[in-house]
Design an enzyme around this catalytic site. Structure first.
Site, PDB file in Angstrom:
ATOM      1  CB  VAL A   1      -5.643   4.244   5.270  1.00 23.86           C
ATOM      2  CG1 VAL A   1      -6.294   5.559   4.908  1.00 23.86           C
ATOM      3  CG2 VAL A   1      -4.348   4.060   4.497  1.00 23.86           C
TER       4      VAL A   1
ATOM      5  NE  ARG B   1      -4.978  -3.896  11.064  1.00 24.06           N
ATOM      6  CZ  ARG B   1      -5.367  -4.011   9.813  1.00 24.06           C
ATOM      7  NH1 ARG B   1      -5.678  -2.921   9.112  1.00 24.06           N
ATOM      8  NH2 ARG B   1      -5.454  -5.199   9.235  1.00 24.06           N
TER       9      ARG B   1
ATOM     10  CG  HIS C   1     -11.570  -0.040   8.975  1.00 26.28           C
ATOM     11  ND1 HIS C   1     -11.065  -0.704  10.060  1.00 26.28           N
ATOM     12  CD2 HIS C   1     -10.764  -0.401   7.940  1.00 26.28           C
ATOM     13  CE1 HIS C   1     -10.019  -1.435   9.713  1.00 26.28           C
ATOM     14  NE2 HIS C   1      -9.827  -1.264   8.413  1.00 26.28           N
ATOM     15  CG  LEU C   2     -15.394   3.999   4.592  1.00 24.61           C
ATOM     16  CD1 LEU C   2     -15.972   5.268   3.974  1.00 24.61           C
ATOM     17  CD2 LEU C   2     -16.425   2.882   4.584  1.00 24.61           C
ATOM     18  N   GLY C   3     -11.053   1.766   3.943  1.00 26.48           N
ATOM     19  CA  GLY C   3      -9.883   1.589   3.083  1.00 26.48           C
ATOM     20  C   GLY C   3     -10.070   0.563   1.981  1.00 26.48           C
TER      21      GLY C   3
ATOM     22  CG  ASP D   1     -10.458   4.268   6.697  1.00 26.49           C
ATOM     23  OD1 ASP D   1     -11.662   4.603   6.693  1.00 26.49           O
ATOM     24  OD2 ASP D   1     -10.065   3.164   6.269  1.00 26.49           O
TER      25      ASP D   1
ATOM     26  CG  ASP E   1       9.934  -0.620   4.956  1.00 27.31           C
ATOM     27  OD1 ASP E   1      10.687  -1.351   5.623  1.00 27.31           O
ATOM     28  OD2 ASP E   1       8.895  -1.032   4.427  1.00 27.31           O
TER      29      ASP E   1
ATOM     30  CD  GLU F   1     -11.445   0.343  13.273  1.00 27.64           C
ATOM     31  OE1 GLU F   1     -11.939  -0.648  12.698  1.00 27.64           O
ATOM     32  OE2 GLU F   1     -10.522   1.020  12.784  1.00 27.64           O
TER      33      GLU F   1
ATOM     34  CB  VAL G   1      -0.953  -0.006   1.213  1.00 25.72           C
ATOM     35  CG1 VAL G   1      -1.772   1.289   1.251  1.00 25.72           C
ATOM     36  CG2 VAL G   1      -1.886  -1.207   1.164  1.00 25.72           C
TER      37      VAL G   1
END
Length: 616
Positions: free
Chosen positions: A301, A303, A351-353, A327, A242, A332, A223
């Protein structure tokens, strides 16, 4: 993939070693036809005649697989809504029972009649479910990425494969991150609500431009890399953090990899794309917000738990963070009176990812294909739990499996957070067995598990280890050194070498300049026997502090006094040295993780040249 400062927390072990080797365990027929691994070997003279002791996987006699092989249709329960394309695939192969909104009791009552179960995030697949299946349930498919609603240990003990669908929603999540980024920067949600309330407030909702600004992508996995591609198209300068992302992949997208602190301190926008692990839990906290550029804008988006929500509210209130677009949330759905959700500078979505029609269909097809393949006796690369291994093999290799994973965890913690693992990870096995008489696939998998799991949400096992390492740009080579000795002992030692990396603890570097750790099994207990070029003898359990020091009297007492004064219990202390009054390494085992202040006090002892805390 998780991207963080050097990891200090380990995940609960999801390993084959948690199985009781005396228990009669069913083998799984969906173990893949592994490709052979060609290993260089160094042979010393030997006079032993060796019998065949290869690690073998036995075909399953499972009735459900036998029924499939005989042409009978298996039964699949779909417990939550699944896209029609996925259902169509399943119906071609199996009897499909779409049983939505089952209570835990209803699921347990039905589960003994099915061979596979497909769920999303709302259905809890607990130990009770696996026990109620009475051994018939062979595959659980999670239509999505996260598998925290499935008891993986119970699944493994029951001989049940768990597969997920990690790739189909990648684009949807990336697009949603960009949507939140642009909506936040131009106050779209607030302006929309204002206009619908009958107001016309053009001056109130003046936004900020994206062109020429810097976006820090914190997590350069699937992602994160897709977000970077799209952000560059909007004119943003993109950097990423990263430590384990392949440099060539970042370079191909035109992204600069930076250390954690450099990335967050130079960014105008920060987009989070890391899993929730013990290492990332509340990673963006008071201390982190103190390092960001004032007025930064944050998108999440990934966690919810990776952000300390109370710290974020304070940062929003004092202007450290200008805006946030979220998101995901720690809880939740979040409480109705959540200060974060209600904050005027926060844009939120539920939470619409992954919530696009295309992603939902893609997930349905991906999970259907994985479940069908597993029921046919094949194995998907998306398997997330360990397949069963014959008990006699587990009994023999159990301590070495633990040793391999612990060495991997230790090695990755010795890598400096900003440098990453860019070269080859070399694993050296020293054994008295013939090269063809010891199958190292399980050990190799556990080394990968130890290196990857502390900084990732991925679960690594013998099935998916090579796939996971390839996806993360890790290149593993294996070498065997043959020694005279008893072939009754599978291994004398395991070494891990990390080349072309920066070390947090300089003494971990060998004479060749790579991080090197070695371990052996003594009396059934995995032990660390070498760090860099210095011999040590340390039990690989709990926590350990390694100190490089000038060898002089009183050092053990001084360090022990500091730890005792802070109520930190010491389990052992040992010192390794090259020569009296020269350089030495002191290893201190501790039951608890010392506070930063305590570690700082140890580091301030004049004779201590460097130290590192490691959680094993």
């Amino acid at each position: 993939m998780a991207l963080l400062p050097p990891p200090t927390h380990s995940l609960p072990p999801l390993t084959l070693t948690s199985l009781n080797p005396t228990t009669s365990l069913p083998s799984l027929s969906f173990l893949p036809p592994f490709a052979s691994i060609s290993l260089p070997s160094v042979r010393l003279p030997s006079h032993h005649h060796l019998s065949n002791r290869s690690l073998r996987f036995l075909p399953s006699a499972s009735s459900s697989f036998a029924a499939v092989a005989a042409g009978a249709k298996p039964t699949v329960i779909v417990a939550e809504k699944l896209g029609e394309a996925g259902l169509a695939l399943l119906r071609e192969f199996a009897n499909v029972d779409c049983a939505y909104d089952l209570s835990p009791e209803e699921l347990c009552a039905k589960i003994s009649l099915c061979d596979a179960l497909i769920v999303r995030s709302g259905t809890k697949v607990t130990r009770d479910v696996f026990e109620a299946s009475k051994g018939r349930l062979k595959v659980v498919g999670r239509a999505g990425v996260g598998i925290d609603n499935v008891d993986l240990l119970a699944a493994t003990e029951s001989g049940c494969l768990v597969v997920n669908a990690p790739t189909a929603n990648t684009i949807a999540a990336a697009e949603h991150a960009i949507a939140l980024l642009t909506a936040m920067s131009r106050n779209v949600a607030a302006a929309d609500a204002s206009l619908k309330a009958g107001k016309w407030q053009r001056n109130k909702y003046i936004g900020v431009s994206l062109v020429g600004k810097t976006l820090a992508v914190m997590g350069f996995g699937k992602v994160g890399s897709e977000v970077a591609r799209r952000a560059k198209g909007l004119g943003l300068h993109v950097v990423a953090h990263d430590p384990y992302a392949p440099v060539d992949r970042a370079r191909a997208v035109g992204v600069e990899l930076l250390p954690f602190d450099d990335a967050i301190s130079t960014a105008d926008f920060i987009s989070l794309h890391m899993p929730l692990t013990p290492t990332t839990n509340k990673l963006f906290n008071e201390e982190t917000f103190a390092k960001v550029k004032k007025g930064v804008r944050i998108v999440n988006v990934a966690r919810g738990g990776v952000i300390d929500e109370e710290a974020l509210v304070r940062a929003l209130d004092d202007g450290t963070v200008a805006q946030a677009a979220l998101d995901v949330f720690t809880e939740e759905p979040p409480p109705r009176d959540s200060r974060l959700v209600q904050h005027e500078n926060v844009t939120v979505t539920p939470h619409l990812g992954a919530s696009t029609m295309e992603a939902q269909e893609g997930v349905a097809i991906e999970i259907a294909q994985a479940v069908i393949g597993a029921l046919k006796g094949e194995l998907a690369a998306t398997a997330v739990n360990a397949p069963m291994v014959p008990s006699e093999v587990l009994s023999e290799l159990s301590p070495y499996v633990t040793l391999a994973e612990k060495l991997g965890r230790l090695a990755v913690q010795l890598v400096s957070g900003g440098s990453g693992i860019k070269g080859v990870v070399k694993v050296v096995y020293t054994s008295s067995r013939d090269p063809d008489d010891l199958d190292t696939r399980l050990l190799r998998a556990m080394v990968i598990k130890g290196i990857v799991e502390p900084i990732s949400s991925v679960f690594v096992n013998i099935v998916n280890a090579d796939y996971v390492s390839k996806q993360r740009g890790l290149r593993l080579s294996e070498e065997r050194i043959f020694l005279d000795g008893s072939p009754e002992i599978p291994l004398h030692s395991i070494q891990i070498h990390l080349a072309n990396v920066e070390a947090r603890f300089a003494s971990a570097l060998s004479d060749a300049g790579d991080i090197r750790v070695e371990g052996r099994v003594k009396d059934g207990i995995p032990r660390l026997t070498m760090v860099g070029s210095l011999s040590v003898d340390v039990s690989l359990e709990g926590n350990v502090i390694l100190c490089r020091q000038v060898d002089q009297p009183g050092m053990i007492g001084r360090v022990g006094s500091i730890l005792g004064g802070k109520n930190v219990n010491v389990s052992f202390m040992s010192v390794a040295r090259n020569a009296p009054r020269k350089q030495a390494i002191m290893a201190i085992g501790v039951d608890e993780e010392p506070e930063k202040e305590t570690l700082q006090m140890i580091g301030e002892i004049p004779a201590i040249e460097e130290f590192v805390f490691l959680k094993l």
